[in-house]
Design an enzyme around this catalytic site. Structure first.
Site, short mmCIF file in Angstrom:
data_model
loop_
_atom_site.label_atom_id
_atom_site.label_comp_id
_atom_site.label_asym_id
_atom_site.label_seq_id
_atom_site.Cartn_x
_atom_site.Cartn_y
_atom_site.Cartn_z
N THR A 175 -10.02 -111.27 -8.25
CA THR A 175 -11.46 -111.07 -8.10
C THR A 175 -11.81 -109.66 -7.61
O THR A 175 -12.99 -109.29 -7.55
CB THR A 175 -12.06 -112.09 -7.10
OG1 THR A 175 -11.47 -111.88 -5.81
CG2 THR A 175 -11.76 -113.51 -7.56
N SER A 176 -10.82 -108.85 -7.27
CA SER A 176 -11.10 -107.50 -6.77
C SER A 176 -11.58 -106.59 -7.88
O SER A 176 -11.15 -106.71 -9.04
CB SER A 176 -9.84 -106.89 -6.14
OG SER A 176 -9.61 -107.41 -4.86
N GLY A 210 -7.41 -105.58 2.40
CA GLY A 210 -7.03 -106.90 2.89
C GLY A 210 -5.80 -107.44 2.19
O GLY A 210 -4.91 -108.03 2.81
N LYS A 247 -0.45 -88.29 11.62
CA LYS A 247 0.73 -88.22 10.76
C LYS A 247 1.08 -89.63 10.31
O LYS A 247 0.87 -90.60 11.04
CB LYS A 247 1.91 -87.58 11.49
CG LYS A 247 1.69 -86.11 11.83
CD LYS A 247 2.94 -85.49 12.41
CE LYS A 247 2.71 -84.05 12.85
NZ LYS A 247 2.37 -83.17 11.72
N GLU A 255 -10.40 -106.74 10.04
CA GLU A 255 -10.54 -108.18 10.20
C GLU A 255 -10.25 -108.58 11.65
O GLU A 255 -9.55 -107.88 12.38
CB GLU A 255 -9.57 -108.93 9.26
CG GLU A 255 -9.75 -108.59 7.79
CD GLU A 255 -11.08 -109.05 7.22
OE1 GLU A 255 -11.66 -110.02 7.78
OE2 GLU A 255 -11.55 -108.44 6.24
#
Length: 354
Positions: free
Chosen positions: A11-12, A69, A214, A279
């Protein structure tokens, strides 16, 4: 033959990954991998469980295709293992901070996959909390809690602009929290509106929050914002956008550390919610540890600034060995009468060392 598994969120990116899956697999096959794919599901920890499963089966590469995610889940699947496969990422999310840090194209799935063909990698530091692993940030305080209030639909449409809008709305509600933070070089006991622990220089689309971060030095960039005054916070934000000058401001503590312990004066009535890679990751008190060069990622290393990568001791040792071999290869014929290396041979040696 080496084996690769693409773990992708169908679904991305408006389902762009699903439509470009054949191209991704073709790139992997052309790079010497026997490639296969797995579409994540709504089941909890779908990407994490699949990553752990294929890693334990001995796969050589896991490709995380989706937003930050999805990448975080895949990392959490392989990070606890003693033998870990390489990772590659194909971004299709909202802000794609990790892809930004690794200089992976964020607007072209095929171009992102083609990075694997270049065979350039970085052994990246990974963060570990009491509960899980993270790849980009750990943070806590009123200033970070806005991320939980941004509707997912708004994130998808407006990206980090949604965070800015919600942040401006929340600023008047920001209050100081009495925190105790212990890190490599000391301890802070006092009021703070936020602590921020970064692994890269890209957060929410901004690249100036930790300007000298870094990727592989075993250190977090730690920022403690001591003020909760709305006008001072806005001033610090302006300094950040103006070349990362906020790190020198007395209202901010900015340091490098390999670990952090954080707790609040009132963990029961006012617990600090910890943000891990955008999250919710539990409440303080909590420990954080930097796992030095823990996972090897494909990256556009020729586009990453030299100061952002330290390189491993093994790589430096290998360069030294190659240098010695080249010197030993030189014969008396390669040295002119003054005891100097002939120009042609010197130039060849310089090129190899570089």
């Amino acid at each position: 033959m080496k084996k690769a598994r693409v773990i992708y969120n169908p679904t991305s990116g408006k389902e762009l990954l699903k439509r470009n899956l054949a191209d991704i697999l073709q790139v992997l096959e052309g790079s010497g991998y026997e490639a296969s794919a797995y579409a994540t599901t709504a089941e909890e920890n779908s990407a994490k469980n699949e990553a752990q499963r294929v890693a334990e089966l001995g796969f050589d590469l896991v490709v995380a295709a989706g937003g930050d995610g999805t990448i975080n889940e895949v990392v959490n699947g392989i990070a606890p293992l003693k033998v870990r496969p390489k990772m590659a990422i194909i971004p299709a999310g909202t802000t794609n901070d990790y892809a930004r840090a690794l200089k992976i194209p964020r607007d072209n799935i095929k171009a992102a996959a083609d990075v694997i063909r270049k065979n350039q990698t970085v052994k990246m530091d990974i963060g570990q909390s009491d509960n899980s692993y993270f790849i980009n940030i750990a943070a806590g305080g009123y200033l970070t809690e806005l991320t939980y209030e941004v509707p997912s639909e708004l994130k998808s449409i407006f990206g980090y602009l949604a965070y800015l809008a919600k942040g401006a709305e929340m600023l008047p509600r920001v209050k100081p929290i009495k925190m105790r933070l212990k890190y490599d070089e000391g301890e802070y006991n006092g009021n703070a509106s936020m602590f921020f622990l970064g692994l890269t220089n890209s957060v929410g689309g901004f690249e100036q929050i930790a300007p000298d971060a870094k990727l592989d030095d075993g250190k977090f960039s730690l920022i403690i914002v001591k003020t909760a005054n709305i006008f001072e916070i806005l001033h610090l934000a302006a300094l950040m956008l103006n070349g990362g000058k906020h790190v020198d401001d007395p209202r901010v503590i900015y340091t490098k550390t390999s670990h952090l312990y954080v707790e609040t004066e009132d963990n029961i009535n006012r617990p600090v919610m910890i943000n891990l890679d955008g999250e919710y990751g539990g409440n303080a008190p909590m420990n954080f540890q930097n796992l030095h060069q823990h996972i090897e990622f494909y990256a556009n290393t020729d586009q990453i600034p030299d100061e952002a990568i330290t390189g491993s001791e093994e790589e430096l040792e290998e360069v030294s060995k190659e240098f010695v071999k080249e010197v030993e290869r030189l014969t008396d014929e390669d040295i002119d009468g003054d005891g100097k290396i002939a120009d042609e041979e010197r130039n060849e040696l310089d090129d190899k060392v570089e």
